[in-house]
Write a protein that holds these residues in place. Structure first.
Motif, mmCIF file in Angstrom:
data_model
loop_
_atom_site.group_PDB
_atom_site.id
_atom_site.type_symbol
_atom_site.label_atom_id
_atom_site.label_comp_id
_atom_site.label_asym_id
_atom_site.label_seq_id
_atom_site.Cartn_x
_atom_site.Cartn_y
_atom_site.Cartn_z
ATOM 1 N N ALA A 87 23.097 -25.274 -1.593
ATOM 2 C CA ALA A 87 23.136 -26.609 -2.184
ATOM 3 C C ALA A 87 22.147 -27.579 -1.543
ATOM 4 N N ASP A 91 22.227 -31.444 -5.320
ATOM 5 C CA ASP A 91 23.340 -30.634 -5.843
ATOM 6 C C ASP A 91 24.679 -31.177 -5.336
ATOM 7 N N LEU A 94 25.541 -34.326 -7.105
ATOM 8 C CA LEU A 94 26.039 -34.054 -8.458
ATOM 9 C C LEU A 94 27.502 -33.593 -8.412
ATOM 10 N N LYS A 95 27.825 -32.720 -7.460
ATOM 11 C CA LYS A 95 29.218 -32.228 -7.339
ATOM 12 C C LYS A 95 30.170 -33.390 -7.057
ATOM 13 N N VAL A 98 30.643 -35.319 -10.223
ATOM 14 C CA VAL A 98 31.501 -34.589 -11.162
ATOM 15 C C VAL A 98 32.975 -34.761 -10.775
ATOM 16 N N TYR A 137 19.618 -22.468 -21.801
ATOM 17 C CA TYR A 137 19.911 -22.928 -20.444
ATOM 18 C C TYR A 137 20.188 -24.429 -20.450
ATOM 19 N N ASP A 140 23.557 -25.155 -21.860
ATOM 20 C CA ASP A 140 24.595 -24.740 -20.929
ATOM 21 C C ASP A 140 24.696 -25.722 -19.743
ATOM 22 N N TYR A 141 23.530 -26.149 -19.242
ATOM 23 C CA TYR A 141 23.509 -27.069 -18.089
ATOM 24 C C TYR A 141 24.137 -28.412 -18.475
ATOM 25 N N ASN A 144 28.085 -27.604 -18.983
ATOM 26 C CA ASN A 144 28.927 -27.158 -17.872
ATOM 27 C C ASN A 144 28.657 -27.870 -16.547
ATOM 28 N N GLU A 145 27.431 -28.282 -16.320
ATOM 29 C CA GLU A 145 27.141 -28.960 -15.041
ATOM 30 C C GLU A 145 27.256 -30.474 -15.170
ATOM 31 N N LEU A 146 26.852 -31.010 -16.327
ATOM 32 C CA LEU A 146 26.869 -32.471 -16.483
ATOM 33 C C LEU A 146 28.058 -32.955 -17.311
#
Ligand code: SF4
Length: 500
Positions: A87, A91, A94-95, A98, A137, A140-141, A144-146
């Protein structure tokens, strides 16, 4: 949860570098609450709304993120462990965002559709991810990530596909010209742009135009020396059609005679307020640049709403202005609308959409109201926020209707404090996409800007870096400190010397 402009959240954060993004995530849920950061060790009374965020860097290669919150007596907490070596700081940030987003989403029982994305340009990010990793991608990003909803992921995908052909390898010498006419006949209630008295500043127009002419001629000289290639011109404001016909003609003539127009693909002028539009002015526009793109902005076709927002025209005036523009032969017209205006509701908004589809301009820009502190309606914000739930219905209706009339979404941007945390979108019939809008939003080339409040954005080819040159904001400052403006504009040369 009731929203109140006077409410306060205190945030304890162990990792101060993340405070900007954390505040942005909190603003998604509480756009006008006061947010203050306190020392991590500070005691916070149980009665105060708070969020506590701890990022614990353990020796065994693990990072533990713990977030707890207590907002209006609703409590929640979450913890996540990530591996240090996998990370970067971004990263981890961002976590943390979230986790904060998930907690606030549960506490407020809302699921904002853009997830943790708070930037102005989501399509630029979507495009960059797609170029490097492919569309799947990016989708998906985003999802699932944002935590972006399927609906907005699909919107981003459609827009990216529709604007793709305009984004391909721009000439490193290409640029667009922006010209600011920061005058309006009166101030709209939602406007955060004109904070000077409009009636007072309008007297400055003759002097302002004289200096603007000088700035344009000086800018054109630099452009010629550097051999830059003009792609589009945008005269915005304010309301440029507040100028008299002869002033409009002089202004456009200065552009046409001083800049090389051969490569110019688009020339737009905002004729934002129908009450400033006359047949004579429209003829000047058409005769000066036959393919001119004119933006006539109804905002709504509900006369009562127009009164509430302080626009001194009726919806019939808009229709008349549109028909006049057609009569003089203008064949590229954009119209702006706003969802969520005070006094508006779902039914009346649907009527506005139906009306605009009857008129059929070549493009439509649909904004969502953004309630800025500097606007007159900020104080009445509590009433407006009640519209939040309707915003989704309004946008869904519009987005469902436009494609049936062959309008495709081609650009999108977001602002802070938008009702429902939504977006502004541009829709156009094929071949009528406003390319300046794409260029400025996706930051694909330099925008060289003249006039008060104008910001020149110099883009380094093949890099994602922008250098900015600011002109003074108000017309009186522009007039009084014009020498400084000219000096600053000269630095455009230094920027381009590198690429000669
Ligand atoms: S027309 Fe635009 S710039 Fe002028 S007062 Fe209204 S919102 Fe502000």
């Amino acid at each position: 949860m009731a929203l109140n402009n006077t409410d306060l959240i205190k945030i304890k954060l162990s990792h101060k570098d993340f405070s900007y993004e954390i505040e942005n995530v909190c603003r998604i849920f509480f756009p006008n609450w006061k947010i203050s950061f306190v020392e991590f060790d500070d005691f916070i009374d149980e009665k105060v709304n708070f969020i506590s965020i701890n990022v614990d860097n353990l020796k065994n290669n693990a990072i533990i993120i713990s977030v707890s919150a207590n907002i209006n007596d609703k409590k929640d907490n979450k913890t996540e462990t990530i591996l240090k070596r996998q990370a970067s700081e971004k990263d981890i940030e961002l976590k943390v965002c979230v986790l904060v987003f998930k907690i606030l989403s549960e506490i407020t029982i809302t699921k904002p559709k853009w997830g943790v994305l708070t930037g102005v340009r989501p399509i630029k990010l979507f495009h960059a991810l797609s170029v490097h990793n492919g569309i799947e991608y990016s989708m998906d990003y985003f999802k699932n990530e944002l935590l972006v909803s399927d609906e907005k992921v699909n919107l981003a995908r459609n827009i990216e596909a529709n604007q793709n052909k305009f984004l391909k390898s721009p000439d490193k010498k290409s640029f667009s010209l922006y010209i600011s006419i920061p005058f309006c006949p009166s101030r709209c209630a939602y406007c955060s742009f004109v904070s000077q008295s409009v009636e007072k500043s309008i007297k400055l127009i003759p002097e302002y135009l004289k200096l603007l002419e000088k700035e344009l001629i000086y800018t054109a000289k630099i452009i010629k020396e550097l051999n830059l290639k003009l792609e589009s011109v945008y005269i915005g404001g304010g309301t440029p059609t507040v100028l008299e016909p002869y002033q409009l003609k002089t202004l456009i003539d200065i552009v046409i005679t001083n800049f090389d127009m051969l490569s110019c693909k688009e020339f737009t002028i905002e004729a934002g307020r129908p009450d400033t539009i006359t047949k004579e002015k429209l003829k000047v526009l058409k005769n000066s640049f036959p393919n001119i793109r004119v933006s006539i902005n109804p905002q709504t076709f509900n006369d009562n709403v127009l009164k509430i927002i302080g626009r001194r025209h009726t919806s019939q005036d808009t229709v008349r202005a549109f028909e006049m523009a057609r009569t003089v032969g203008i064949s590229n017209i954009n119209m702006d609308l706003i969802a969520g205006l005070p006094g508006d509701n779902f039914i009346s908004f649907c009527n506005t959409i139906q009306k605009i589809l009857e008129i059929e301009p070549e493009s439509i820009t649909l904004h969502t109201l953004s309630v800025k502190r500097a606007s007159n309606i900020f104080e009445t914000g509590n009433d407006i926020y009640k519209n939040n739930k309707e915003i989704d219905k309004m946008l869904n209706f519009a987005y469902g209707s436009f494609p049936k009339f062959n309008y495709n979404p081609y650009y999108l941007y977001r602002q802070s404090k938008m009702l429902g945390n939504t977006e502004n979108t541009g829709w156009a019939k094929k071949g009528f996409e406003g390319i300046y809008n794409i260029y400025i939003m996706e930051e694909i080339h330099s925008i060289i800007a003249c006039g008060a409040g104008a910001v020149t954005k110099l883009k380094k080819p093949m890099e994602n870096k922008i250098e900015r040159i600011f002109n003074f904001k108000f017309s009186y400052e522009y007039i009084n400190r014009f020498d400084e403006i000219i000096k600053r504009k000269g630095t455009v040369r230094n920027f381009y010397e590198e690429f000669q």
